[in-house]
Motif scaffolding. Structure first.
Motif, PDB file in Angstrom:
ATOM      1  N   ASN A 168      -8.635  39.401  -0.395  1.00 11.64           N
ATOM      2  CA  ASN A 168      -9.494  39.237   1.501  1.00 11.64           C
ATOM      3  C   ASN A 168      -9.284  37.609   1.526  1.00 11.64           C
ATOM      4  O   ASN A 168     -10.801  36.775   1.561  1.00 11.64           O
ATOM      5  CB  ASN A 168     -10.440  39.620   1.528  1.00 11.64           C
ATOM      6  CG  ASN A 168     -10.943  39.206   3.101  1.00 11.64           C
ATOM      7  OD1 ASN A 168     -10.148  39.253   4.088  1.00 11.64           O
ATOM      8  ND2 ASN A 168     -12.106  40.116   3.458  1.00 11.64           N
ATOM      9  N   MET A 169      -8.812  36.413   1.027  1.00 14.15           N
ATOM     10  CA  MET A 169      -9.084  34.669   1.191  1.00 14.15           C
ATOM     11  C   MET A 169      -9.550  34.556   2.474  1.00 14.15           C
ATOM     12  O   MET A 169     -10.163  33.655   1.806  1.00 14.15           O
ATOM     13  CB  MET A 169      -8.514  34.804   0.584  1.00 14.15           C
ATOM     14  CG  MET A 169      -7.333  34.546  -0.674  1.00 14.15           C
ATOM     15  SD  MET A 169      -5.614  33.981  -1.410  1.00 14.15           S
ATOM     16  CE  MET A 169      -6.423  32.665  -2.520  1.00 14.15           C
ATOM     17  N   LEU A 170      -9.611  34.647   3.231  1.00 16.10           N
ATOM     18  CA  LEU A 170     -10.187  34.039   4.614  1.00 16.10           C
ATOM     19  C   LEU A 170     -11.469  34.088   4.637  1.00 16.10           C
ATOM     20  O   LEU A 170     -12.083  34.356   5.423  1.00 16.10           O
ATOM     21  CB  LEU A 170      -9.067  34.456   5.853  1.00 16.10           C
ATOM     22  CG  LEU A 170      -7.924  33.416   5.912  1.00 16.10           C
ATOM     23  CD1 LEU A 170      -6.980  34.143   6.585  1.00 16.10           C
ATOM     24  CD2 LEU A 170      -7.674  32.185   4.885  1.00 16.10           C
ATOM     25  N   GLU A 171     -12.059  35.868   4.174  1.00 16.18           N
ATOM     26  CA  GLU A 171     -13.471  35.837   4.124  1.00 16.18           C
ATOM     27  C   GLU A 171     -14.722  36.015   2.808  1.00 16.18           C
ATOM     28  O   GLU A 171     -15.525  36.355   3.028  1.00 16.18           O
ATOM     29  CB  GLU A 171     -13.033  37.076   4.827  1.00 16.18           C
ATOM     30  CG  GLU A 171     -13.139  37.463   6.572  1.00 16.18           C
ATOM     31  CD  GLU A 171     -12.868  38.871   6.460  1.00 16.18           C
ATOM     32  OE1 GLU A 171     -14.413  38.750   7.083  1.00 16.18           O
ATOM     33  OE2 GLU A 171     -12.006  40.043   6.105  1.00 16.18           O
ATOM     34  N   LEU A 173     -15.034  32.854   0.564  1.00 16.71           N
ATOM     35  CA  LEU A 173     -14.914  32.567   1.948  1.00 16.71           C
ATOM     36  C   LEU A 173     -15.190  30.835   0.858  1.00 16.71           C
ATOM     37  O   LEU A 173     -16.044  30.099   0.758  1.00 16.71           O
ATOM     38  CB  LEU A 173     -15.471  32.257   3.258  1.00 16.71           C
ATOM     39  CG  LEU A 173     -14.468  31.331   3.963  1.00 16.71           C
ATOM     40  CD1 LEU A 173     -13.360  31.140   4.762  1.00 16.71           C
ATOM     41  CD2 LEU A 173     -16.138  30.993   5.225  1.00 16.71           C
ATOM     42  N   ALA A 178      -9.349  27.997   2.486  1.00 15.32           N
ATOM     43  CA  ALA A 178      -8.847  28.912   3.712  1.00 15.32           C
ATOM     44  C   ALA A 178      -8.596  27.730   4.637  1.00 15.32           C
ATOM     45  O   ALA A 178      -7.357  28.421   5.703  1.00 15.32           O
ATOM     46  CB  ALA A 178     -10.190  29.672   4.005  1.00 15.32           C
ATOM     47  N   ILE A 181      -4.328  27.723   3.465  1.00 19.05           N
ATOM     48  CA  ILE A 181      -3.752  28.490   3.992  1.00 19.05           C
ATOM     49  C   ILE A 181      -3.317  29.100   5.100  1.00 19.05           C
ATOM     50  O   ILE A 181      -2.290  28.849   5.302  1.00 19.05           O
ATOM     51  CB  ILE A 181      -4.832  29.957   3.876  1.00 19.05           C
ATOM     52  CG1 ILE A 181      -5.056  30.080   1.874  1.00 19.05           C
ATOM     53  CG2 ILE A 181      -4.270  31.391   4.110  1.00 19.05           C
ATOM     54  CD1 ILE A 181      -4.981  31.672   1.859  1.00 19.05           C
ATOM     55  N   VAL A 193       0.180  40.885   2.845  1.00 22.71           N
ATOM     56  CA  VAL A 193      -1.063  40.826   2.950  1.00 22.71           C
ATOM     57  C   VAL A 193      -1.229  42.989   2.111  1.00 22.71           C
ATOM     58  O   VAL A 193      -0.540  43.776   3.321  1.00 22.71           O
ATOM     59  CB  VAL A 193      -2.310  40.836   3.380  1.00 22.71           C
ATOM     60  CG1 VAL A 193      -3.597  41.760   2.754  1.00 22.71           C
ATOM     61  CG2 VAL A 193      -2.256  39.990   3.339  1.00 22.71           C
ATOM     62  N   SER A 199      -8.629  42.843   6.986  1.00 27.91           N
ATOM     63  CA  SER A 199      -8.984  41.936   6.615  1.00 27.91           C
ATOM     64  C   SER A 199      -8.498  41.390   8.182  1.00 27.91           C
ATOM     65  O   SER A 199      -7.759  41.306   8.140  1.00 27.91           O
ATOM     66  CB  SER A 199      -9.408  41.811   5.412  1.00 27.91           C
ATOM     67  OG  SER A 199      -8.181  41.639   4.731  1.00 27.91           O
ATOM     68  N   THR A 201      -8.082  38.561   6.464  1.00 24.12           N
ATOM     69  CA  THR A 201      -7.174  37.772   5.746  1.00 24.12           C
ATOM     70  C   THR A 201      -5.362  38.433   6.438  1.00 24.12           C
ATOM     71  O   THR A 201      -4.382  37.961   6.697  1.00 24.12           O
ATOM     72  CB  THR A 201      -7.389  38.014   4.795  1.00 24.12           C
ATOM     73  OG1 THR A 201      -8.212  37.374   4.384  1.00 24.12           O
ATOM     74  CG2 THR A 201      -6.034  37.248   3.455  1.00 24.12           C
ATOM     75  N   LYS A 204      -3.790  37.506   9.745  1.00 27.23           N
ATOM     76  CA  LYS A 204      -3.049  35.726   9.691  1.00 27.23           C
ATOM     77  C   LYS A 204      -1.842  36.523   8.898  1.00 27.23           C
ATOM     78  O   LYS A 204      -1.067  35.421   8.741  1.00 27.23           O
ATOM     79  CB  LYS A 204      -3.973  35.270   9.253  1.00 27.23           C
ATOM     80  CG  LYS A 204      -5.370  34.285   9.464  1.00 27.23           C
ATOM     81  CD  LYS A 204      -5.086  33.993  10.928  1.00 27.23           C
ATOM     82  CE  LYS A 204      -6.402  34.374  12.167  1.00 27.23           C
ATOM     83  NZ  LYS A 204      -6.280  33.709  13.206  1.00 27.23           N
ATOM     84  N   ALA A 205      -1.544  37.559   8.419  1.00 26.89           N
ATOM     85  CA  ALA A 205      -0.257  37.629   7.552  1.00 26.89           C
ATOM     86  C   ALA A 205       0.627  37.854   7.820  1.00 26.89           C
ATOM     87  O   ALA A 205       0.749  38.160   8.901  1.00 26.89           O
ATOM     88  CB  ALA A 205      -0.462  39.118   6.497  1.00 26.89           C
TER      89      ALA A 205
END
Length: 699
Positions: A168-171, A173, A178, A181, A193, A199, A201, A204-205
């Motif tokens: 969960n790269m966008l959280e 953090l 971020a 990405i 994802v 999540s 992340t 936004k996939a």
């Protein structure tokens, strides 16, 4: 009077570079370092001023008076606290040797001080949180390429397709990551994802796969099968640098997309389409091998698959793929002097068995969960004292009761921390560490395309009677007969020692807060020069090191249990506004996100008569322990999963905002302290099953 100071954030483990403004001795503004982050900072970093001025923290050294955990403390001077520790510790070391002392750390870049301290005492017993986080990933990486989990960095900026399994790269953090990405998505990067819940992340996939819990491994085996069947891999790279392709083809032959679809809930046709996409995009395809992979019995196997898929993409040391992080030597510079290098190496075997009983596992911080049996039994030798440096295992590891039973066998527990933690509260002595804005720290090297040296600078004087770690370890070492290994009396002397022979001066850090060792990005290395530290010297699809230990490279896949009615699997994750269990008492962050709830799929909730915001009772499968918590009814979680944000349910009364707020997922993890992967070392934090029933309604 106003002044500007460059430093490093300490609100999470990322340690983003920051610029602070100080007005009349108080921090008045914090932002990301404009030279590296264009001023960007996350919510946690922005709440740093609140940590300094508004959060309940230890105000001076304290010695326990009542029973452990009762919260009865006596405030003492620093000299008395340090003398007390020495009075307890010196006789123990005289009788049992330095090996009777254990030290655990939260980890991170500033490890030279605690490692030097422990090594100077003659103890090998260092640990950290990693067995509850990335140890499976680390050993999976070593088994494939011979490099640890930090052996590669990911060129997301230039990749065409980023694949994330539970990452969960966008959280997480990391602000710069971020931003990279999101910029990459704008330019057209695909992002797949796979997770048990949707999540941030996932939102936004370009492709989101909602997985059945514990089926990551099955889906990845199916993807490898299809990659090999379609010939969607870099044949030249694999033939030149890898071993075991034919054996891999034979092994995955039975794991067809149809089989993977049955296990993971992802349609076979989608798996085939995905493989066609990555075939078109390779080598600019990154399968992120994970970070926190201490989840299922098969998480080590899943991480190995991700590493293998990167190899099949041929993405090593190529633009848009996995890059070798460049260090000081690559820049043609001299590295920092280490304190630890002055200390005689310790030859004692570790109490957790890593390196001698478990020869295939990398020593480093070892496996924290295996120190508890040594505390309980005295085997292979007695552990008598435990020093915690910024570490709270009662929050990071499962089975609180089992941990407390082992900790209570110790003669001395000392916590060095800037805040009250669950384990701090159970200690005998609390040594308050300065907050990150109140201290200078040793210089560190940050690897990358443009390696640099950076430092944390003190922004303000300590608000309370706290001390920086460079002072604490030095003063404690003096009292334990090891002061000669800390050859400084001030942080400036320590910095000068570190910089000897580098040609870099302290003044050079003033302009930006860091010193770049090169002016341009360093070039990629010749692939022929890459040293894979495996037994064969090549990439190994089937690990010889694991085989020598009697362990399979690919653990058998076990079908997850069928869950229906009121039965669920507990899974957990994190929210961007909190750092695991560390920030729930921060006033700003508490206001934004004060408590947690359990995510339950709407169809399963309907069957149980549960509506959104109903209170539910969650019972352990193995006993009658329970939590009472509001339900968050949603379609964005897999029906088999009961999801909680981690870090809530704190039990320390002084944390009055976080105290008894929400529920702790670890309370539902009975017995899992002993449930760890023999190949990867990670504990299995999502192998607990519960029953759920409606309890009432929120007022």
């Amino acid at each position: 009077m106003k002044k500007s100071i460059y430093s490093l954030c300490g609100m999470c483990s990322v340690r983003c570079p920051i610029r602070c403004e100080v007005t009349d001795g108080r921090v008045s503004w914090i932002e990301g370092n404009p030279h590296l982050q264009q001023g960007a900072l996350c919510g946690k970093g922005s709440a740093g001023t609140c940590f300094v001025y508004n959060e309940t923290r230890p105000k001076g050294p304290m010695i326990r008076q009542g029973s452990r955990g009762a919260g009865q403390w006596r405030s003492v001077s620093w000299d008395r606290a340090l003398d007390y520790i020495a009075e307890k510790l010196n006789p123990l070391m005289e009788r049992y040797g330095g090996r009777c002392v254990m030290l655990s750390s939260r980890g991170g870049p500033f490890q030279d001080l605690p490692q030097t301290f422990l090594q100077a005492l003659g103890s090998p017993n260092l640990s950290n949180h990693d067995a509850s986080c990335g140890r499976n990933v680390h050993h999976a990486s070593q088994s494939v390429t011979g490099m640890g989990r930090k052996g590669f960095v990911y060129d997301i900026k230039n990749t065409k397709h980023l694949v994330l399994f539970g990452r969960n790269m966008l959280e997480a953090l990391r602000v710069s990551e971020a931003r990279t990405i999101m910029d990459a998505r704008k330019r057209g990067m695909k992002m797949t994802v796979a997770d048990v819940r949707a999540s941030v992340t996932a939102s936004k996939a370009s492709r989101f796969w909602m997985l059945r819990p514990a089926s990551d491994y099955a889906l990845l085996l199916g993807i490898i099968h299809e990659v090999l069947k379609q010939g969607a891999y870099d044949k030249d790279f694999v033939s030149r640098y890898a071993l075991g392709l034919s054996e891999l083809e034979t092994y995955v032959e039975r794991f067809t997309p149809q089989w993977a679809a049955t296990e993971s809930c992802i349609p076979a046709e989608q798996i085939r389409d995905f493989v066609q996409e990555i075939n078109e995009d390779r080598p600019k395809v990154i399968f992120h091998p994970g970070w926190m992979f201490s989840r299922y019995h098969n998480s080590f196997g899943a991480s190995r698959c991700l590493h293998i898929l990167n190899v099949l993409m041929g993405n090593i040391e190529t633009e848009g793929g996995q890059l070798l992080p460049k260090d000081v030597k690559d820049a043609g510079a001299k590295g920092l002097q280490s304190l630890k290098s002055r200390v005689p190496k310790v030859t004692e075997k570790r109490a957790d068995g890593v390196g001698w009983k478990y020869k295939h596992l990398d020593a480093g911080p070892g496996l924290h969960q295996l120190f508890y049996p040594a505390m309980m039994t005295g085997e292979p030798y007695p552990l008598k004292a435990y020093i915690l440096y910024r570490h709270d295992p009662l929050v990071g590891f499962p089975d609180r009761e089992a941990q407390l039973a082992a900790l209570d066998k110790l003669d001395l527990i000392v916590s060095i921390d800037a805040k009250y933690g669950e384990t701090t509260w159970f200690s005998d002595v609390i040594l308050p560490n300065c907050g990150y804005l109140e201290k200078d720290s040793p210089i560190i090297v940050q690897k990358g395309a443009k390696p640099r040296m950076t430092m944390r600078r003190k922004v303000i004087d300590p608000v309370y009677d706290s001390k920086p770690e460079w002072w604490i370890f030095k003063e404690l070492a003096k009292r334990l007969g090891a002061g000669q290994y800390f050859p400084y009396e001030s942080i400036e002397e320590l910095w000068q020692y570190q910089l000897e022979g580098t040609g870099i001066t302290l003044d050079q850090f003033e302009e930006k807060g860091y010193v770049e060792l090169v002016s341009e990005n360093l070039p990629l290395k010749d692939r022929e020069e890459i040293a894979y530290k495996t037994p064969s010297g090549k990439i190994e699809f089937f690990s010889q090191k694991l085989a020598d230990a009697g362990l399979p490279s690919f653990p058998d896949y076990e079908k997850p249990p069928e869950l229906s009615g009121d039965r669920f699997r507990v899974v957990f994750g994190r929210h961007a506004i909190h750092t695991q269990g560390q920030t729930q008492n921060n006033p700003y962050l508490h206001e934004v996100f004060p408590t947690n709830s359990v995510w339950i799929h709407r169809d399963r909730a309907r069957e149980l008569g549960i509506e959104d915001k109903d209170l539910v009772e969650v019972f352990c499968d193995c006993d009658q322990r329970q939590i009472l918590i509001p339900a968050h009814v949603t379609e964005f979680v897999h029906p088999d999963a009961l999801f909680l944000y981690h870090g809530f349910g704190r039990t320390v009364p002084l944390l009055h905002r976080a105290y008894n707020q929400g529920a702790d997922d670890q309370k539902l993890c009975r017995g899992t302290l002993k449930d760890w992967d023999p190949a990867g070392g990670g504990v299995s934090l999502s192998e607990s099953f519960v029953r759920v029933r409606k309890a009432g309604r929120l007022a």
